[in-house]
Design a protein around this motif. Structure first.
Motif, short mmCIF file in Angstrom:
data_model
loop_
_atom_site.label_atom_id
_atom_site.label_comp_id
_atom_site.label_asym_id
_atom_site.label_seq_id
_atom_site.Cartn_x
_atom_site.Cartn_y
_atom_site.Cartn_z
N GLY A 72 -24.39 -68.57 16.90
CA GLY A 72 -23.08 -68.57 17.54
C GLY A 72 -22.55 -69.97 17.77
N GLN A 73 -23.44 -70.90 18.09
CA GLN A 73 -23.04 -72.29 18.30
C GLN A 73 -22.58 -72.94 16.99
OE1 GLN A 73 -26.09 -74.47 20.44
NE2 GLN A 73 -26.57 -72.66 21.67
N VAL A 74 -23.35 -72.71 15.92
CA VAL A 74 -22.99 -73.26 14.61
C VAL A 74 -21.68 -72.65 14.13
CG1 VAL A 74 -23.67 -73.38 12.18
CG2 VAL A 74 -25.34 -73.90 13.96
N ARG A 75 -21.55 -71.34 14.30
CA ARG A 75 -20.32 -70.65 13.90
C ARG A 75 -19.11 -71.23 14.64
NH1 ARG A 75 -17.19 -66.85 15.74
NH2 ARG A 75 -16.04 -65.52 14.32
N GLN A 76 -19.23 -71.44 15.94
CA GLN A 76 -18.13 -71.98 16.73
C GLN A 76 -17.77 -73.40 16.27
OE1 GLN A 76 -16.17 -70.51 18.98
NE2 GLN A 76 -15.02 -72.40 19.22
N ALA A 77 -18.77 -74.23 16.01
CA ALA A 77 -18.51 -75.60 15.54
C ALA A 77 -17.82 -75.58 14.18
CB ALA A 77 -19.81 -76.39 15.48
N LEU A 78 -18.24 -74.67 13.30
CA LEU A 78 -17.61 -74.56 11.98
C LEU A 78 -16.17 -74.08 12.09
CD1 LEU A 78 -20.57 -73.09 9.90
CD2 LEU A 78 -19.61 -75.40 9.74
N VAL A 79 -15.90 -73.16 13.00
CA VAL A 79 -14.52 -72.70 13.22
C VAL A 79 -13.64 -73.87 13.66
CG1 VAL A 79 -13.06 -71.29 14.74
CG2 VAL A 79 -15.07 -70.28 13.67
N MET A 80 -14.16 -74.66 14.58
CA MET A 80 -13.40 -75.84 15.04
C MET A 80 -13.15 -76.81 13.89
SD MET A 80 -15.33 -76.47 18.71
CE MET A 80 -14.78 -78.15 18.77
N GLY A 81 -14.16 -77.03 13.06
CA GLY A 81 -14.03 -77.93 11.92
C GLY A 81 -13.04 -77.41 10.90
N MET A 82 -13.09 -76.12 10.59
CA MET A 82 -12.15 -75.54 9.63
C MET A 82 -10.72 -75.61 10.16
SD MET A 82 -13.80 -74.79 6.92
CE MET A 82 -15.01 -76.06 7.22
N ASP A 83 -10.55 -75.42 11.46
CA ASP A 83 -9.21 -75.55 12.06
C ASP A 83 -8.68 -76.97 11.90
OD1 ASP A 83 -9.22 -72.90 12.79
OD2 ASP A 83 -9.66 -73.28 14.92
N GLN A 84 -9.55 -77.96 12.13
CA GLN A 84 -9.12 -79.35 11.97
C GLN A 84 -8.81 -79.67 10.51
OE1 GLN A 84 -11.44 -82.36 13.93
NE2 GLN A 84 -11.79 -81.07 15.71
N LEU A 85 -9.63 -79.16 9.60
CA LEU A 85 -9.34 -79.37 8.17
C LEU A 85 -8.01 -78.74 7.79
CD1 LEU A 85 -12.82 -78.72 6.52
CD2 LEU A 85 -11.57 -80.88 6.56
N ALA A 86 -7.76 -77.53 8.27
CA ALA A 86 -6.51 -76.83 7.94
C ALA A 86 -5.30 -77.61 8.44
CB ALA A 86 -6.52 -75.43 8.54
N SER A 87 -5.44 -78.30 9.56
CA SER A 87 -4.32 -79.08 10.08
C SER A 87 -4.00 -80.28 9.18
CB SER A 87 -4.59 -79.55 11.51
OG SER A 87 -5.57 -80.56 11.54
N HIS A 88 -4.91 -80.61 8.26
CA HIS A 88 -4.70 -81.68 7.28
C HIS A 88 -4.54 -81.10 5.87
CE1 HIS A 88 -5.52 -85.05 9.98
NE2 HIS A 88 -6.44 -84.25 10.54
N SER A 89 -4.20 -79.81 5.80
CA SER A 89 -4.03 -79.10 4.52
C SER A 89 -5.29 -79.16 3.65
CB SER A 89 -2.83 -79.65 3.74
OG SER A 89 -1.66 -79.52 4.50
N MET A 90 -6.45 -79.04 4.29
CA MET A 90 -7.72 -79.05 3.58
C MET A 90 -8.51 -77.81 3.98
SD MET A 90 -8.98 -82.98 3.93
CE MET A 90 -8.12 -84.32 3.16
N GLY A 91 -9.58 -77.57 3.24
CA GLY A 91 -10.44 -76.43 3.54
C GLY A 91 -11.88 -76.74 3.22
N ALA A 92 -12.71 -75.72 3.22
CA ALA A 92 -14.14 -75.89 2.97
C ALA A 92 -14.41 -76.53 1.62
CB ALA A 92 -14.85 -74.54 3.07
#
Length: 99
Positions: free
Chosen positions: A39-59
């Protein structure tokens, strides 16, 4: 006299690097860590993907990920999550080469 409109070809210039740091598994609503590492890793990855999306990037733009864990117990349960998000194999082609 010949006048030309010249545009710089930015497709040949590499994208600037984006470094995301200090992503944690803290639940934003509760302020607490999920009890399990998954759950901790999943939450950190969600935060990271949200930040990437704000820069028009993804996984697909991620080239490296570093985990700093106090205890690795349960980390193997995160492998399917990481495989689903980033894929099992990343092939990088030379410019102009098909993958």
């Amino acid at each position: 006299m010949i006048l030309l409109h010249m545009e710089e070809n930015t497709s040949l210039r590499p994208q600037p690097e984006l470094h995301l740091r200090h992503l944690t598994g803290i639940n934003a609503q509760t302020g607490d860590f999920p009890p399990e590492l998954f759950g901790q890793v999943r939450q950190a990855l969600v935060m990271g993907m949200d930040q990437l999306a704000s820069h028009s990037m993804g996984a697909e733009n991620v080239t490296r990920i570093i985990f700093m864990l106090h205890d690795t117990t349960g980390f193997a349960t995160c492998f399917p999550l990481l495989n689903d998000l980033f894929g099992r194999t990343r092939h990088h082609a030379a410019p102009g080469q098909a993958v």
